[in-house]
Design an enzyme around this catalytic site. Structure first.
Site, PDB file in Angstrom:
ATOM      1  N   SER A   1       7.581   4.064  -0.856  1.00  0.00           N
ATOM      2  CA  SER A   1       6.626   4.519   0.162  1.00  0.00           C
ATOM      3  C   SER A   1       7.361   5.170   1.323  1.00  0.00           C
ATOM      4  O   SER A   1       6.793   5.980   2.054  1.00  0.00           O
ATOM      5  CB  SER A   1       5.799   3.339   0.681  1.00  0.00           C
ATOM      6  OG  SER A   1       5.211   2.648  -0.394  1.00  0.00           O
TER       7      SER A   1
ATOM      8  N   GLY B   1       8.966  -5.086  -8.916  1.00  0.00           N
ATOM      9  CA  GLY B   1       9.829  -3.988  -9.349  1.00  0.00           C
ATOM     10  C   GLY B   1      11.302  -4.363  -9.238  1.00  0.00           C
ATOM     11  O   GLY B   1      11.705  -5.032  -8.295  1.00  0.00           O
TER      12      GLY B   1
ATOM     13  N   GLY C   1       0.812  -1.214   0.000  1.00  0.00           N
ATOM     14  CA  GLY C   1       0.000   0.000   0.000  1.00  0.00           C
ATOM     15  C   GLY C   1       0.842   1.259   0.000  1.00  0.00           C
ATOM     16  O   GLY C   1       2.031   1.222  -0.333  1.00  0.00           O
TER      17      GLY C   1
ATOM     18  N   HIS D   1       4.347   1.420  -8.007  1.00  0.00           N
ATOM     19  CA  HIS D   1       3.289   0.399  -7.964  1.00  0.00           C
ATOM     20  C   HIS D   1       2.379   0.509  -9.200  1.00  0.00           C
ATOM     21  O   HIS D   1       1.993  -0.495  -9.781  1.00  0.00           O
ATOM     22  CB  HIS D   1       2.404   0.594  -6.728  1.00  0.00           C
ATOM     23  CG  HIS D   1       3.125   0.517  -5.415  1.00  0.00           C
ATOM     24  ND1 HIS D   1       3.306   1.610  -4.604  1.00  0.00           N
ATOM     25  CD2 HIS D   1       3.700  -0.532  -4.770  1.00  0.00           C
ATOM     26  CE1 HIS D   1       3.946   1.239  -3.511  1.00  0.00           C
ATOM     27  NE2 HIS D   1       4.211  -0.044  -3.571  1.00  0.00           N
TER      28      HIS D   1
ATOM     29  N   LEU E   1       0.482   3.613  -2.124  1.00  0.00           N
ATOM     30  CA  LEU E   1       0.835   3.414  -3.534  1.00  0.00           C
ATOM     31  C   LEU E   1       1.449   4.665  -4.154  1.00  0.00           C
ATOM     32  O   LEU E   1       1.063   5.791  -3.835  1.00  0.00           O
ATOM     33  CB  LEU E   1      -0.419   3.007  -4.317  1.00  0.00           C
ATOM     34  CG  LEU E   1      -1.091   1.714  -3.831  1.00  0.00           C
ATOM     35  CD1 LEU E   1      -2.350   1.429  -4.648  1.00  0.00           C
ATOM     36  CD2 LEU E   1      -0.142   0.525  -3.874  1.00  0.00           C
TER      37      LEU E   1
END
Ligand code: AMP
Length: 280
Positions: free
Chosen positions: A186, A147, A31, A37, A33
């Site tokens: 993040s 990634g 999360g 992402h 994001l």
């Protein structure tokens, strides 16, 4: 877009998708994001009938002194972004159901999890391979997207999928960067303004390493020295590691070898652990 937080509901939805003969692309995330992402999602949408995303800050991949409690969480914003990217199903795993009190089972890939980030983050990759095994069993994706920023994770996941015979294609996606080159993460929101400037030196050091190699210098010690000099211009940067490894198995190289070398590094900028890498 379907949003589910119960395992039984997820299973039912997947059975339904499979009965229609749909291919499933899967993008697992924690999360908070960002464009990194979203680039995985865009690719997965192109290559599959359906896209499933998970949002779960996985406690098992954080060490006791790490940032599990303060890791950014914003489900509403994340769900809006998922809608924009045409995600078909978002699974918000619940910690109490995913790892009930009597939870006892772990998946561990040996060897390649011990160097690089494995040295300072013991147990991290076991947390990653365990959560992904559970997700792969539940989502039964045809393809899963990761990634390249997390290069060691990507290699560990590929190995786990090979060793455990998961019928899943692992797709690697390029690193998305901020304007000044800092890899999107993040964790970047933890950085103060000064730290943010210092953090941009990480990618700068990788670019200058590449230039030096292109000019014919394949000597790892001299390239590492140059990178250290650049990174240490940032007063809040403290180098964790700079390593030159074989991009297929993470074994240390003695010299730069074109087409085979991954320069991977981790830097603590203030209290924030940042990683990046470049393939030569
Ligand atoms: P995370 O939410 O940090 O666990 O990341 C979920 C997935 O997004 C992983 O496969 C990461 O490698 C990928 N990812 C994170 N940052 C980036 C980035 N800057 N560019 C591309 N992929 C990324």
């Amino acid at each position: 877009m379907i949003v589910l937080d119960r395992i039984a509901d997820l299973r039912e939805a997947i059975v339904n998708f499979k009965s229609q003969g749909k291919t499933i692309g899967f993008v697992p995330t924690m999360g908070s994001l960002h464009k990194g992402h979203l680039s995985l999602m865009k690719r997965a949408v192109q290559e599959n009938d359906l896209l499933v995303t998970s949002i779960f800050v996985n406690p098992k991949q954080f060490g006791p002194a790490e940032d599990f409690d303060k890791y950014p969480r914003d489900h509403e914003r994340d769900l809006d972004l998922c809608r924009q990217e045409e995600v078909d199903l978002v699974f918000l795993a619940r910690e109490d159901e995913f790892y009930p009190e009597n939870y006892l089972t772990y998946v561990r890939t040996e060897g390649i999890t011990e160097g690089l980030c494995g040295r300072t983050r013991p147990g991290h990759f076991q947390g990653v391979t365990t959560v992904l095994t559970k997700f792969f069993n539940l989502v039964e994706p045809n393809r899963a997207y990761f990634g390249r920023k997390d290069a060691q994770q990507l290699i560990v996941v590929r190995k786990m999928v090979e060793d455990l015979n998961f019928p899943i294609e692992i797709i690697a996606c390029e690193t998305e960067r901020e304007e000044d080159g800092l890899a999107r993460s993040s964790r970047n929101i933890y950085l103060s303004q000064d730290e943010r400037k210092d953090a941009s030196l990480i990618y700068r050091s990788l670019l200058e390493a590449r230039e030096k190699i292109e000019a014919g210098d394949y000597d790892i010690n001299s390239i590492r020295k140059l990178m250290e000099e650049i990174i240490e211009r940032g007063p809040s940067n403290k180098i964790d590691y700079i390593e030159f490894v074989d991009s297929s198995n993470l074994e240390r190289l003695g010299r730069v070898e074109l087409g085979r070398t991954l320069i991977a590094l981790a830097v603590n900028t203030g209290k924030t652990h940042l990683i990046d890498n470049i393939f030569i």
